[in-house]
Every structure is written in C-alpha cells, then in structure tokens.
Design a protein around this motif. Structure first.
Motif, mmCIF file in Angstrom:
data_model
loop_
_atom_site.group_PDB
_atom_site.id
_atom_site.type_symbol
_atom_site.label_atom_id
_atom_site.label_comp_id
_atom_site.label_asym_id
_atom_site.label_seq_id
_atom_site.Cartn_x
_atom_site.Cartn_y
_atom_site.Cartn_z
ATOM 1 N N MET A 1 -0.644 41.510 56.146
ATOM 2 C CA MET A 1 -0.765 40.120 56.618
ATOM 3 C C MET A 1 -0.860 39.093 55.398
ATOM 4 O O MET A 1 -1.757 39.232 54.664
ATOM 5 C CB MET A 1 -2.113 39.936 57.419
ATOM 6 N N ALA A 2 -0.125 38.008 55.174
ATOM 7 C CA ALA A 2 -0.316 36.984 54.338
ATOM 8 C C ALA A 2 -1.239 36.035 54.786
ATOM 9 O O ALA A 2 -1.575 35.630 55.702
ATOM 10 C CB ALA A 2 1.335 36.196 54.432
ATOM 11 N N LEU A 3 -1.785 35.538 53.538
ATOM 12 C CA LEU A 3 -3.111 34.758 53.689
ATOM 13 C C LEU A 3 -2.590 33.529 54.357
ATOM 14 O O LEU A 3 -1.509 32.975 53.912
ATOM 15 C CB LEU A 3 -3.618 34.573 52.441
ATOM 16 N N PRO A 4 -3.421 32.793 55.302
ATOM 17 C CA PRO A 4 -2.998 31.413 55.741
ATOM 18 C C PRO A 4 -2.949 30.376 54.666
ATOM 19 O O PRO A 4 -3.787 30.460 53.611
ATOM 20 C CB PRO A 4 -4.013 31.017 56.749
ATOM 21 N N ASP A 5 -2.122 29.466 54.811
ATOM 22 C CA ASP A 5 -2.178 28.216 53.919
ATOM 23 C C ASP A 5 -3.536 27.378 53.794
ATOM 24 O O ASP A 5 -3.843 26.779 52.648
ATOM 25 C CB ASP A 5 -1.015 27.308 54.151
ATOM 26 N N LYS A 6 -4.161 27.338 55.019
ATOM 27 C CA LYS A 6 -5.489 26.505 54.978
ATOM 28 C C LYS A 6 -6.518 27.314 55.281
ATOM 29 O O LYS A 6 -6.410 28.400 55.803
ATOM 30 C CB LYS A 6 -5.278 25.264 55.547
ATOM 31 N N VAL A 7 -7.844 26.787 55.050
ATOM 32 C CA VAL A 7 -8.997 27.672 55.346
ATOM 33 C C VAL A 7 -9.201 27.308 56.876
ATOM 34 O O VAL A 7 -9.152 26.310 57.755
ATOM 35 C CB VAL A 7 -10.191 27.054 54.575
ATOM 36 N N ALA A 8 -9.901 28.479 57.527
ATOM 37 C CA ALA A 8 -9.987 28.606 58.911
ATOM 38 C C ALA A 8 -11.436 28.001 58.997
ATOM 39 O O ALA A 8 -11.568 27.629 60.274
ATOM 40 C CB ALA A 8 -9.898 30.218 59.489
ATOM 41 N N MET A 9 -12.404 28.311 58.318
ATOM 42 C CA MET A 9 -13.796 27.533 58.426
ATOM 43 C C MET A 9 -14.141 27.424 57.111
ATOM 44 O O MET A 9 -13.899 27.847 55.879
ATOM 45 C CB MET A 9 -14.678 28.888 58.922
ATOM 46 N N SER A 10 -14.823 26.152 57.119
ATOM 47 C CA SER A 10 -15.343 25.466 55.754
ATOM 48 C C SER A 10 -16.549 26.213 55.387
ATOM 49 O O SER A 10 -17.088 27.034 56.378
ATOM 50 C CB SER A 10 -15.558 23.962 56.001
ATOM 51 N N ALA A 11 -17.101 25.880 54.137
ATOM 52 C CA ALA A 11 -18.303 26.605 53.688
ATOM 53 C C ALA A 11 -19.218 26.123 54.634
ATOM 54 O O ALA A 11 -20.224 27.036 55.130
ATOM 55 C CB ALA A 11 -18.793 26.090 52.422
ATOM 56 N N ALA A 12 -19.495 24.970 55.170
ATOM 57 C CA ALA A 12 -20.402 24.451 56.117
ATOM 58 C C ALA A 12 -20.370 25.075 57.441
ATOM 59 O O ALA A 12 -21.405 25.706 57.993
ATOM 60 C CB ALA A 12 -20.408 22.945 56.328
ATOM 61 N N GLU A 13 -19.296 25.210 57.951
ATOM 62 C CA GLU A 13 -18.884 26.046 59.186
ATOM 63 C C GLU A 13 -19.449 27.590 59.023
ATOM 64 O O GLU A 13 -19.951 28.120 59.981
ATOM 65 C CB GLU A 13 -17.697 25.878 59.402
ATOM 66 N N VAL A 14 -18.984 28.185 57.897
ATOM 67 C CA VAL A 14 -19.377 29.499 57.733
ATOM 68 C C VAL A 14 -20.850 29.569 57.562
ATOM 69 O O VAL A 14 -21.551 30.544 58.294
ATOM 70 C CB VAL A 14 -18.826 30.159 56.571
ATOM 71 N N GLN A 15 -21.457 28.723 56.981
ATOM 72 C CA GLN A 15 -23.018 29.012 56.800
ATOM 73 C C GLN A 15 -23.766 28.659 58.219
ATOM 74 O O GLN A 15 -24.625 29.430 58.421
ATOM 75 C CB GLN A 15 -23.455 27.862 55.940
ATOM 76 N N ALA A 16 -23.049 27.842 59.229
ATOM 77 C CA ALA A 16 -23.664 27.552 60.300
ATOM 78 C C ALA A 16 -23.571 28.954 61.178
ATOM 79 O O ALA A 16 -24.461 29.231 62.117
ATOM 80 C CB ALA A 16 -23.088 26.275 60.979
ATOM 81 N N PHE A 17 -22.253 29.601 61.286
ATOM 82 C CA PHE A 17 -21.885 30.635 62.036
ATOM 83 C C PHE A 17 -22.961 31.763 61.691
ATOM 84 O O PHE A 17 -23.565 32.396 62.288
ATOM 85 C CB PHE A 17 -20.516 31.141 61.661
#
Length: 141
Positions: free
Chosen positions: A1-17
């Motif tokens: 699987m190729a990596l997507p071109d853009k981030v799926a979750m920002s650092a702040a979104e990952v932190q909240a999750f």
C-alpha cells in the motif's frame, strides 16, 4: 500500500484521540505527524527514572510503542483497534534525565501489517539512546 499524500490526522487530532482511547499514554505529547511519520515527546518526570538517574527501559518502550501508534493514526486515521504484534528495542546508551523524543517512520505499510522504526533520543542531544522496530496489526475494514 502506498502512503497517502496528506496526513489523515494532525498531531492535535492524534493527541485528542489517544486521550480518548489510550489513557495510559496521555502523558506522551504528539508533536508532529505526516504520512508514515510521527514525532512524540515523553516529558521529563522523576517517575520515569530508574536507579542511576536515567530514564527507565519501560518508559522508553512505552514511548516507542505510542509513537508507532501515532504514526499509524496520522497515516490511516482513527483506528482504535490497531495493535502491536511485535516490538523490539535496542538500548544504545544511557538517556539523560530530561525529555525523551521519539521519531517514528514507516518502513512498510501493508493492508494488514505496518512495520516501522523508532529513533529515541534525549531532548537537545542528537545521539540515539535507543532504536526500536515494531509491527502493528491493522484490523480489517
């Protein structure tokens, strides 16, 4: 699987999750995310020290594991049930009693398995204190 071109979750979104689903790791700070990459920080606290005044192996291990999880979330989005299937860590030198940084990179992104590496170092010191490799299982669907 190729990596997507853009981030799926920002650092702040990952932190909240992570604060929602992984209470044991809420003290770890997600500083940066990109497809196939995360940078995380374990803020210094005396509870992470072992005898001899160095950051403990279990604390370094937790940072490496959480960093890989953050890298996967930033790439694929909020997948709560992604789980570690293997994590190997090599302790290279004694970390200083200060913040610990983890830089995590994807080595292989498959449909079901993600393999990554983690470089751990003390804040403001470019010398590695540990290197880890890990595999995560991604649930179907």
């Amino acid at each position: 699987m190729a990596l997507p071109d853009k981030v799926a979750m920002s650092a702040a979104e990952v932190q909240a999750f992570i604060e929602q689903v992984f209470e044991q790791a809420t003290h770890i700070r997600i500083e940066e995310t990109a497809p196939g990459f995360s940078r995380c920080r374990l803020p210094f606290d005396t509870r992470h020290l072992r005898p001899g005044g160095t950051i403990s192996g279990p604390s370094m291990f937790q940072l490496a594991d959480c960093g890989l999880y953050a890298m996967i979330l930033s790439t694929l989005g909020p997948i709560a049930l992604a789980v570690t299937t293997n994590l190997n860590i090599n302790f290279l030198r004694k970390p200083a009693p200060r913040d610990l940084i983890a830089e995590c990179r994807a080595l292989k992104f498959g449909r079901r398995l993600v393999i990554g590496e983690v470089s751990l170092f003390s804040a403001d010191d470019p010398e590695l204190v540990a290197h880890a490799t890990g595999t995560y299982s991604i649930p179907p669907g």
